[in-house]
Write an enzyme that holds these catalytic residues in place. Structure first.
Site, mmCIF file in Angstrom:
data_model
loop_
_atom_site.group_PDB
_atom_site.id
_atom_site.type_symbol
_atom_site.label_atom_id
_atom_site.label_comp_id
_atom_site.label_asym_id
_atom_site.label_seq_id
_atom_site.Cartn_x
_atom_site.Cartn_y
_atom_site.Cartn_z
ATOM 1 C CB SER A 129 -0.908 0.019 1.235
ATOM 2 O OG SER A 129 -1.680 1.195 1.217
ATOM 3 C CE LYS A 183 -3.016 -2.569 -0.171
ATOM 4 N NZ LYS A 183 -3.802 -2.410 -1.320
ATOM 5 C CG HIS A 186 -4.866 -1.223 3.840
ATOM 6 N ND1 HIS A 186 -5.141 -0.650 2.604
ATOM 7 C CD2 HIS A 186 -4.013 -0.359 4.449
ATOM 8 C CE1 HIS A 186 -4.505 0.501 2.486
ATOM 9 N NE2 HIS A 186 -3.799 0.697 3.597
ATOM 10 C CG ASN A 187 -7.287 -1.961 -0.537
ATOM 11 O OD1 ASN A 187 -6.289 -1.704 0.133
ATOM 12 N ND2 ASN A 187 -7.248 -2.038 -1.838
ATOM 13 C CD GLU A 190 -7.649 2.581 -0.129
ATOM 14 O OE1 GLU A 190 -6.545 2.118 0.222
ATOM 15 O OE2 GLU A 190 -8.047 2.522 -1.312
HETATM 16 C C1 6PG Z 1 -3.287 1.155 -1.678
HETATM 17 C C2 6PG Z 1 -4.621 1.220 -2.420
HETATM 18 C C3 6PG Z 1 -4.594 0.551 -3.745
HETATM 19 C C4 6PG Z 1 -5.933 0.521 -4.475
HETATM 20 C C5 6PG Z 1 -6.415 1.824 -4.983
HETATM 21 C C6 6PG Z 1 -7.719 1.784 -5.778
HETATM 22 O O1 6PG Z 1 -3.316 0.638 -0.570
HETATM 23 O O2 6PG Z 1 -2.285 1.651 -2.183
HETATM 24 O O3 6PG Z 1 -5.590 0.582 -1.655
HETATM 25 O O4 6PG Z 1 -4.176 -0.783 -3.514
HETATM 26 O O5 6PG Z 1 -5.833 -0.291 -5.569
HETATM 27 O O6 6PG Z 1 -6.544 2.718 -3.941
HETATM 28 O O7 6PG Z 1 -8.713 1.022 -5.214
HETATM 29 P P1 6PG Z 1 -10.201 1.082 -5.798
HETATM 30 O O8 6PG Z 1 -10.087 1.172 -7.293
HETATM 31 O O9 6PG Z 1 -10.885 -0.184 -5.398
HETATM 32 O O10 6PG Z 1 -10.820 2.300 -5.215
#
Ligand code: 6PG
Length: 465
Positions: A129, A183, A186-187, A190
């Protein structure tokens, strides 16, 4: 015998920047990409004296690597990962290591782990990330799977990772697909925090009636407080950007149809499978879906009207405290999911370590991660951060603000579903008694599904009529 310490397959934004990061730390790195332009421009981009080379043929690339070979894949999740592995396999030997650094779906990682183990090749999935800058100057990395293989590559990853208080934001997380799972969550977190920030922006604008400059200043000030985090920081920055041709704020010219690659949805889907409630993440996923129904929303906005008769007298402080509250519950939901998943999939996760490597480099880095790390160091088996004394108290101190925020959103008809989900989760979690006894009675009424009683042991069925 080749001369390069490490190989990277896929020289897009992430692969290219990670490769240059490794070269900065003294490693000799080879890159492979079928796109000639990407492969050949690599050497020009690298600093003088750095050992970097780009290839377009798998065989030449692999032969350039030292034995046992260490290769990291940075290709889009899904079929491209299998295709990349298949193209490398004919040239690989027992004992070589393949690392998948993409956002792979965790069951795929388990499958690939088994398939490659049968061929004597070590494999592990490692979520990375931090986006472009993180990859170049220090990401947070989440490896899991083959511990022995990770141990061999640890010096490389520790060198290139972000550092917080001198500690690298990378550590071995657990068995099997643990790295990709962490991960994925994590997302999910996010997604939740991004949705909360978007709702906060809307409430500042339509709820408090603030202009763009005031909203920008608020996010900038919040980033100097206990809300300090990468996502608040970039929001303050992006709200400043003015479009050169129109002179308007660029954000106001961006279409509100949100896209996604799927990791947030996977988090919600798997949370449902595990019966791990993550309502803020669920809402964040579905709000991106609702955003796509633009024409329907346009029609509904003309017919389904609500005229708010409320004064715009709420304060920014109320919003700030409510955001803190909702942000903490979002992390709590994601980390509780990790704790449940760790048992279900036998990952052996240590949540203190997870909080530790999320403190820097990654998209959800924030000062509150240190509080979470401390909470798990006080009690490694904490099922939910809400049960930590300090974190629970900080939510108690701010709960009146999120209640105010939800009232304001309801009165004014401004959508705030992630805030509502956060408060609903908190109120449900702190309810000793929930009305689910009524659901149990209904199930028994129409389907004789039976129920348990609070006053005696056993299962019962009643003649309801
Ligand atoms: C990271 C992000 C990355 C992710 C993008 C787009 O941790 O650097 O999570 O891995 O791919 O942020 O995610 P989406 O297209 O699902 O919004």
């Amino acid at each position: 015998m080749g001369q390069y310490d490490f190989g990277i397959v896929g020289l897009g934004v992430m692969g290219r920047n990670l490769l240059l990061n490794m070269a900065d730390h003294g490693f000799a790195v080879a890159g492979l990409d079928l796109d000639e332009e990407k492969a050949l421009s690599l050497e020009k981009e690298a600093a003088k004296g750095h050992q970097v080379k780009g290839f377009t043929a798998a065989e030449d690339f692999i032969k350039s690597l030292k034995n046992p070979k260490a290769i990291m894949l940075l290709v889009p999740a899904g079929k491209p990962v299998d295709a990349a592995i298949a193209s490398l396999l004919p040239f690989m030997d027992q004992g070589d290591i393949v690392v998948d650094g993409g956002n792979s779906y965790f069951p795929d990682t388990d499958r690939r782990f088994k398939e490659l183990a049968e061929k004597g090749i070590h494999f592990f999935g490692m979520g990375i990330s931090g986006g472009e800058k993180g990859a170049r100057f220090g990401p947070s990395m989440m490896p899991g799977g083959d511990a022995e293989a990770y141990e061999r590559l640890r010096p490389v990853f520790e060198a290139i990772a972000a550092k917080v208080d001198g500690e690298p934001c990378v550590t071995y997380l657990g068995r099997g697909s643990a790295g990709n799972y962490v991960k994925m969550v994590h997302n999910g977190i996010e997604y939740g925090i991004m949705q909360l920030i978007a709702e906060t922006y809307d409430l500042m604008k339509r709820g408090l009636g603030l202009d763009d400059a005031k909203i920008q200043e608020a996010f900038e000030a919040w980033n100097q407080s206990e809300l300090q985090s990468f996502l608040v920081e970039i929001t303050a920055k992006l709200l400043k950007k003015v479009d050169e041709t129109t002179g308007k704020h660029l954000v106001s010219l961006i279409s509100d149809r949100a896209r996604s690659k799927g990791t947030g949805k996977w988090t919600s889907q798997n949370a449902m499978d595990l019966q791990a409630p993550v309502p803020v993440i669920d809402v964040a996923v579905l709000m991106r879906d609702i955003s796509k129904y633009k024409e329907e929303r346009e029609s509904a906005s003309k017919t389904l009207l609500w005229n708010p008769a409320v004064e715009k007298d709420a304060s920014l402080d109320m919003l700030k405290n409510a955001f803190y509250f909702a942000m903490i519950t979002t992390y709590a939901q994601g980390m509780a999911q990790l704790s449940i998943a760790s048992k279900e999939y036998d990952y052996g996760l240590n949540l203190e370590e997870v909080a530790k490597i999320w403190r820097g480099g990654c998209i959800i880095r924030a000062v509150c991660l240190e509080d979470f790390r401390q909470a798990y160091s006080r009690n490694a088996d904490l099922p939910n951060l809400l049960l930590d004394k300090n974190i629970g108290q900080s939510l108690m101190d701010k709960q009146k603000d999120i209640r105010e925020l939800v009232k304001m959103a309801v009165d004014q008809g401004v959508p705030a579903p992630a805030y509502m989900a956060s408060l609903g989760y908190f109120d449900s979690y702190r309810s000793e008694i929930l009305p689910t006894n009524v659901i149990q009675a209904q199930r028994d009424f129409f389907g004789a599904h039976q129920f348990e009683r609070i006053d005696k042991e056993g299962v019962f069925h009643a003649q309801w009529e």
